[in-house]
Motif scaffolding. Structure first.
Motif, PDB file in Angstrom:
ATOM      1  N   VAL A  77       0.850  -1.192   0.000  1.00 42.54           N
ATOM      2  CA  VAL A  77       0.000   0.000   0.000  1.00 42.54           C
ATOM      3  C   VAL A  77       0.889   1.247   0.000  1.00 42.54           C
ATOM      4  O   VAL A  77       1.545   1.568   0.976  1.00 42.54           O
ATOM      5  N   ASP A  78       0.896   1.920  -1.126  1.00 39.96           N
ATOM      6  CA  ASP A  78       1.629   3.179  -1.275  1.00 39.96           C
ATOM      7  C   ASP A  78       0.615   4.225  -1.723  1.00 39.96           C
ATOM      8  O   ASP A  78       0.130   4.176  -2.847  1.00 39.96           O
ATOM      9  N   PRO A  79       0.273   5.166  -0.835  1.00 40.03           N
ATOM     10  CA  PRO A  79      -0.739   6.170  -1.193  1.00 40.03           C
ATOM     11  C   PRO A  79      -0.377   6.963  -2.447  1.00 40.03           C
ATOM     12  O   PRO A  79      -1.251   7.502  -3.115  1.00 40.03           O
ATOM     13  N   ASP A  80       0.916   7.019  -2.770  1.00 39.91           N
ATOM     14  CA  ASP A  80       1.335   7.766  -3.955  1.00 39.91           C
ATOM     15  C   ASP A  80       1.281   6.918  -5.226  1.00 39.91           C
ATOM     16  O   ASP A  80       1.500   7.438  -6.321  1.00 39.91           O
ATOM     17  N   ASP A  81       1.004   5.611  -5.075  1.00 42.11           N
ATOM     18  CA  ASP A  81       0.961   4.728  -6.250  1.00 42.11           C
ATOM     19  C   ASP A  81      -0.187   3.722  -6.116  1.00 42.11           C
ATOM     20  O   ASP A  81       0.016   2.507  -6.133  1.00 42.11           O
ATOM     21  N   VAL A  82      -1.394   4.251  -6.011  1.00 45.35           N
ATOM     22  CA  VAL A  82      -2.590   3.409  -5.896  1.00 45.35           C
ATOM     23  C   VAL A  82      -2.779   2.568  -7.153  1.00 45.35           C
ATOM     24  O   VAL A  82      -3.228   1.421  -7.089  1.00 45.35           O
ATOM     25  N   GLU A  83      -2.391   3.115  -8.277  1.00 50.28           N
ATOM     26  CA  GLU A  83      -2.535   2.403  -9.544  1.00 50.28           C
ATOM     27  C   GLU A  83      -1.773   1.076  -9.543  1.00 50.28           C
ATOM     28  O   GLU A  83      -2.263   0.072 -10.060  1.00 50.28           O
ATOM     29  N   MET A  84      -0.594   1.079  -8.960  1.00 49.48           N
ATOM     30  CA  MET A  84       0.210  -0.148  -8.891  1.00 49.48           C
ATOM     31  C   MET A  84      -0.521  -1.208  -8.070  1.00 49.48           C
ATOM     32  O   MET A  84      -0.593  -2.378  -8.461  1.00 49.48           O
ATOM     33  N   LEU A  85      -1.083  -0.818  -6.950  1.00 47.40           N
ATOM     34  CA  LEU A  85      -1.831  -1.761  -6.118  1.00 47.40           C
ATOM     35  C   LEU A  85      -3.035  -2.305  -6.873  1.00 47.40           C
ATOM     36  O   LEU A  85      -3.320  -3.507  -6.827  1.00 47.40           O
ATOM     37  N   GLN A  86      -3.740  -1.452  -7.580  1.00 42.17           N
ATOM     38  CA  GLN A  86      -4.886  -1.900  -8.373  1.00 42.17           C
ATOM     39  C   GLN A  86      -4.459  -2.919  -9.420  1.00 42.17           C
ATOM     40  O   GLN A  86      -5.119  -3.943  -9.622  1.00 42.17           O
ATOM     41  N   ASP A  87      -3.334  -2.647 -10.082  1.00 45.90           N
ATOM     42  CA  ASP A  87      -2.820  -3.585 -11.089  1.00 45.90           C
ATOM     43  C   ASP A  87      -2.450  -4.928 -10.467  1.00 45.90           C
ATOM     44  O   ASP A  87      -2.699  -5.987 -11.062  1.00 45.90           O
ATOM     45  N   LEU A  88      -1.849  -4.891  -9.272  1.00 48.49           N
ATOM     46  CA  LEU A  88      -1.475  -6.125  -8.597  1.00 48.49           C
ATOM     47  C   LEU A  88      -2.718  -6.947  -8.239  1.00 48.49           C
ATOM     48  O   LEU A  88      -2.742  -8.172  -8.415  1.00 48.49           O
ATOM     49  N   VAL A  89      -3.760  -6.281  -7.758  1.00 47.02           N
ATOM     50  CA  VAL A  89      -4.995  -6.986  -7.403  1.00 47.02           C
ATOM     51  C   VAL A  89      -5.615  -7.612  -8.646  1.00 47.02           C
ATOM     52  O   VAL A  89      -6.010  -8.785  -8.636  1.00 47.02           O
ATOM     53  N   VAL A  90      -5.689  -6.866  -9.715  1.00 50.18           N
ATOM     54  CA  VAL A  90      -6.258  -7.395 -10.964  1.00 50.18           C
ATOM     55  C   VAL A  90      -5.444  -8.596 -11.451  1.00 50.18           C
ATOM     56  O   VAL A  90      -6.007  -9.623 -11.841  1.00 50.18           O
ATOM     57  N   SER A  91      -4.122  -8.483 -11.393  1.00 52.39           N
ATOM     58  CA  SER A  91      -3.267  -9.584 -11.850  1.00 52.39           C
ATOM     59  C   SER A  91      -3.469 -10.835 -11.007  1.00 52.39           C
ATOM     60  O   SER A  91      -3.572 -11.946 -11.537  1.00 52.39           O
ATOM     61  N   ALA A  92      -3.525 -10.666  -9.693  1.00 52.10           N
ATOM     62  CA  ALA A  92      -3.703 -11.820  -8.809  1.00 52.10           C
ATOM     63  C   ALA A  92      -5.061 -12.479  -9.043  1.00 52.10           C
ATOM     64  O   ALA A  92      -5.169 -13.710  -9.133  1.00 52.10           O
ATOM     65  N   VAL A  93      -6.093 -11.669  -9.161  1.00 53.39           N
ATOM     66  CA  VAL A  93      -7.442 -12.200  -9.388  1.00 53.39           C
ATOM     67  C   VAL A  93      -7.509 -12.932 -10.727  1.00 53.39           C
ATOM     68  O   VAL A  93      -8.024 -14.055 -10.814  1.00 53.39           O
ATOM     69  N   ASN A  94      -6.982 -12.315 -11.764  1.00 57.35           N
ATOM     70  CA  ASN A  94      -7.012 -12.951 -13.087  1.00 57.35           C
ATOM     71  C   ASN A  94      -6.253 -14.275 -13.096  1.00 57.35           C
ATOM     72  O   ASN A  94      -6.688 -15.248 -13.720  1.00 57.35           O
ATOM     73  N   GLU A  95      -5.116 -14.329 -12.405  1.00 61.96           N
ATOM     74  CA  GLU A  95      -4.327 -15.558 -12.369  1.00 61.96           C
ATOM     75  C   GLU A  95      -5.072 -16.655 -11.611  1.00 61.96           C
ATOM     76  O   GLU A  95      -5.093 -17.817 -12.034  1.00 61.96           O
ATOM     77  N   ALA A  96      -5.697 -16.320 -10.502  1.00 63.92           N
ATOM     78  CA  ALA A  96      -6.462 -17.316  -9.745  1.00 63.92           C
ATOM     79  C   ALA A  96      -7.619 -17.851 -10.588  1.00 63.92           C
ATOM     80  O   ALA A  96      -7.888 -19.060 -10.607  1.00 63.92           O
ATOM     81  N   LEU A  97      -8.299 -16.962 -11.303  1.00 65.22           N
ATOM     82  CA  LEU A  97      -9.411 -17.385 -12.165  1.00 65.22           C
ATOM     83  C   LEU A  97      -8.912 -18.234 -13.334  1.00 65.22           C
ATOM     84  O   LEU A  97      -9.560 -19.203 -13.731  1.00 65.22           O
ATOM     85  N   ARG A  98      -7.745 -17.884 -13.868  1.00 68.06           N
ATOM     86  CA  ARG A  98      -7.165 -18.673 -14.958  1.00 68.06           C
ATOM     87  C   ARG A  98      -6.844 -20.088 -14.478  1.00 68.06           C
ATOM     88  O   ARG A  98      -7.124 -21.068 -15.165  1.00 68.06           O
ATOM     89  N   GLN A  99      -6.271 -20.192 -13.278  1.00 64.98           N
ATOM     90  CA  GLN A  99      -5.954 -21.506 -12.717  1.00 64.98           C
ATOM     91  C   GLN A  99      -7.221 -22.345 -12.555  1.00 64.98           C
ATOM     92  O   GLN A  99      -7.229 -23.537 -12.876  1.00 64.98           O
ATOM     93  N   ALA A 100      -8.282 -21.726 -12.069  1.00 66.50           N
ATOM     94  CA  ALA A 100      -9.559 -22.440 -11.899  1.00 66.50           C
ATOM     95  C   ALA A 100     -10.094 -22.910 -13.250  1.00 66.50           C
ATOM     96  O   ALA A 100     -10.551 -24.050 -13.387  1.00 66.50           O
ATOM     97  N   GLY A 101     -10.031 -22.045 -14.252  1.00 64.00           N
ATOM     98  CA  GLY A 101     -10.496 -22.408 -15.589  1.00 64.00           C
ATOM     99  C   GLY A 101      -9.676 -23.525 -16.203  1.00 64.00           C
ATOM    100  O   GLY A 101     -10.218 -24.456 -16.812  1.00 64.00           O
ATOM    101  N   ASP A 102      -8.352 -23.447 -16.024  1.00 66.92           N
ATOM    102  CA  ASP A 102      -7.480 -24.496 -16.551  1.00 66.92           C
ATOM    103  C   ASP A 102      -7.762 -25.841 -15.885  1.00 66.92           C
ATOM    104  O   ASP A 102      -7.767 -26.884 -16.546  1.00 66.92           O
ATOM    105  N   ALA A 103      -7.991 -25.820 -14.580  1.00 66.08           N
ATOM    106  CA  ALA A 103      -8.280 -27.063 -13.863  1.00 66.08           C
ATOM    107  C   ALA A 103      -9.579 -27.690 -14.369  1.00 66.08           C
ATOM    108  O   ALA A 103      -9.664 -28.906 -14.552  1.00 66.08           O
TER     109      ALA A 103
END
Length: 122
Positions: A77-103
């Motif tokens: 959490v960096d208040p000066d770089d909220v965009e980076m945190l948002q990107d990290l959350v999106v990436s983690a969520v997408n990867e978890a969903l991809r793993q579920a779909g692949d399984a």
């Protein structure tokens, strides 16, 4: 050896009729559908975890492609770089969903032998 006025002499083994073959195919389809339902339930019960940013953001999804949790470490959490945190959350969520779909895809391919049965309602 048997005799039939219609078929003549036979050695006792008769070929399956069209109705018998259709019944066999329907039975095999029902078995495949049951196996697919079972595999789907097994995958849906599993959870898939994805971690990004060196483990600072983690997302957990189930086999139904539902997000169960998102964890964010304070150092992410960096208040000066909220965009980076948002990107990290999106990436983690997408990867978890991809793993579920692949399984799920692997589970279905194991049953159908890789056949694309989407047009048949499977």
């Amino acid at each position: 050896m048997g005799y039939s006025a219609r078929r003549g002499f036979s050695s006792g083994s008769m070929k399956a009729t069209g109705a018998q073959r259709q019944a066999e195919v329907q039975q095999k389809i029902a078995q495949m559908q049951e196996a697919m339902n079972s595999a789907q339930e097994e995958v849906e019960a599993r959870s898939f975890t994805a971690s990004v940013g060196g483990g600072t953001v983690q997302a957990v999804a189930n086999g139904k492609k539902e997000i169960l949790s998102v964890s964010i470490k304070p150092e992410a959490v960096d208040p000066d770089d909220v965009e980076m945190l948002q990107d990290l959350v999106v990436s983690a969520v997408n990867e978890a969903l991809r793993q579920a779909g692949d399984a799920m895809e692997q589970a279905m391919d194991g049953i159908t032998g890789g056949l694309n049965l989407g047009g048949l309602g499977f």
